[in-house]
Design a protein around this motif. Structure first.
Motif, PDB file in Angstrom:
ATOM      1  N   VAL A 194      -7.306   2.537  -9.392  1.00  0.00           N
ATOM      2  CA  VAL A 194      -6.080   1.746  -9.216  1.00  0.00           C
ATOM      3  C   VAL A 194      -4.963   2.328 -10.076  1.00  0.00           C
ATOM      4  O   VAL A 194      -3.831   2.512  -9.609  1.00  0.00           O
ATOM      5  CB  VAL A 194      -6.321   0.264  -9.576  1.00  0.00           C
ATOM      6  N   ASP A 195      -5.269   2.650 -11.324  1.00  0.00           N
ATOM      7  CA  ASP A 195      -4.266   3.222 -12.221  1.00  0.00           C
ATOM      8  C   ASP A 195      -3.790   4.582 -11.730  1.00  0.00           C
ATOM      9  O   ASP A 195      -2.599   4.918 -11.836  1.00  0.00           O
ATOM     10  CB  ASP A 195      -4.838   3.353 -13.633  1.00  0.00           C
ATOM     11  N   LEU A 196      -4.700   5.374 -11.197  1.00  0.00           N
ATOM     12  CA  LEU A 196      -4.337   6.684 -10.666  1.00  0.00           C
ATOM     13  C   LEU A 196      -3.361   6.529  -9.493  1.00  0.00           C
ATOM     14  O   LEU A 196      -2.367   7.267  -9.395  1.00  0.00           O
ATOM     15  CB  LEU A 196      -5.603   7.415 -10.216  1.00  0.00           C
ATOM     16  N   ILE A 197      -3.641   5.566  -8.625  1.00  0.00           N
ATOM     17  CA  ILE A 197      -2.770   5.326  -7.478  1.00  0.00           C
ATOM     18  C   ILE A 197      -1.391   4.875  -7.939  1.00  0.00           C
ATOM     19  O   ILE A 197      -0.362   5.340  -7.429  1.00  0.00           O
ATOM     20  CB  ILE A 197      -3.404   4.288  -6.534  1.00  0.00           C
ATOM     21  N   ILE A 198      -1.350   3.995  -8.925  1.00  0.00           N
ATOM     22  CA  ILE A 198      -0.066   3.524  -9.448  1.00  0.00           C
ATOM     23  C   ILE A 198       0.740   4.680 -10.026  1.00  0.00           C
ATOM     24  O   ILE A 198       1.939   4.827  -9.753  1.00  0.00           O
ATOM     25  CB  ILE A 198      -0.297   2.441 -10.529  1.00  0.00           C
TER      26      ILE A 198
END
Length: 241
Positions: A194-198
């Motif tokens: 999720v953090d990577l996508i953000i």
């Protein structure tokens, strides 16, 4: 958990733009198949920064998810300038976003997904890849006819017959909304994905990589940003973040 894989389907080519949807599809393919390659298209899009963002996403996926790195094979970028030449829309021209008299937004690039899938299938044929993975969706889409499930089924049949190869077109996001797409990413890679996508994916139609929001970078006002922001808010309200 990923669905069981047919013995005939062990490799995939992911149509990978570097956005939230295609990154989630790529993560699912990496969790599901033994060999995965990626393909993108330069068609003169205004948000060409996505072509740079996708390389950052690939680098971070390999670094942060070593269990997927060994499966992630060659990346392919095709020059489709001709598509920009025949398209008069807000994704290939410096014009404001609006609805057209046809009922479709002027972000619609006629024939884009059809051409993408045809070229992807031609590459997959040569690379011996059985599954084409694309992030098209009927739930959170703008009425694009080339995102419909019926279109994908028709393309799967046409490509399989036309190339005499049993292709599978996989659409993991077809029946889920943006909030569910965030949740799918979390189920595949936890908070790190999720953090990577953000941080690394790009969705904004205007190519804005300056303004940082809770859901990532973007102008915050174009249709793509608004859709991504609403989905993240719903996802967050579920207590998933």
């Amino acid at each position: 958990m990923p669905a069981p894989v047919s013995r005939a389907h062990t490799s995939a080519l992911v149509l990978f733009s570097g956005g939230q949807d295609s990154t989630t599809c790529l993560a699912q393919a990496l969790a599901k198949y033994k060999r995965v390659e990626t393909i993108a298209f330069d068609y003169g899009q205004r948000h060409k920064v996505e072509l740079e963002a996708r390389l950052n996403v690939l680098r971070e996926l390999k670094s942060q998810f070593p269990q997927w790195a060994a499966k992630l094979g060659e990346d392919h970028l095709l020059d489709l300038a001709v598509l920009g030449q025949v398209s008069d829309c807000s994704l290939t021209r410096d014009v404001a976003f609006k609805m057209e008299s046809s009922g479709l937004p002027n972000t619609f690039v006629p024939g884009r997904n059809l051409l993408f899938l045809t070229l992807a299938a031609a590459l997959a044929y040569r690379r011996d890849l059985q599954v084409l993975v694309t992030g098209v969706c009927e739930t959170d889409f703008s009425g694009y006819p080339d995102c419909r499930d019926d279109t994908m089924k028709a393309m799967q049949l046409a490509l399989s017959l036309g190339m005499d190869k049993r292709f599978l077109i996989e659409t993991p996001l077809m029946w889920i909304d943006k909030a569910d797409t965030w949740a799918l990413a979390e189920s595949l890679g936890g908070q790190p994905l999720v953090d990577l996508i953000i941080e690394h994916t790009h969705t904004c139609y205007l190519g804005d990589r300056i303004h940082r929001h809770a859901w990532g970078y973007g102008c915050g006002q174009c249709p793509a940003c608004e859709l991504r922001a609403r989905g993240y808010e719903r996802f967050e309200s579920r207590g998933a973040v």
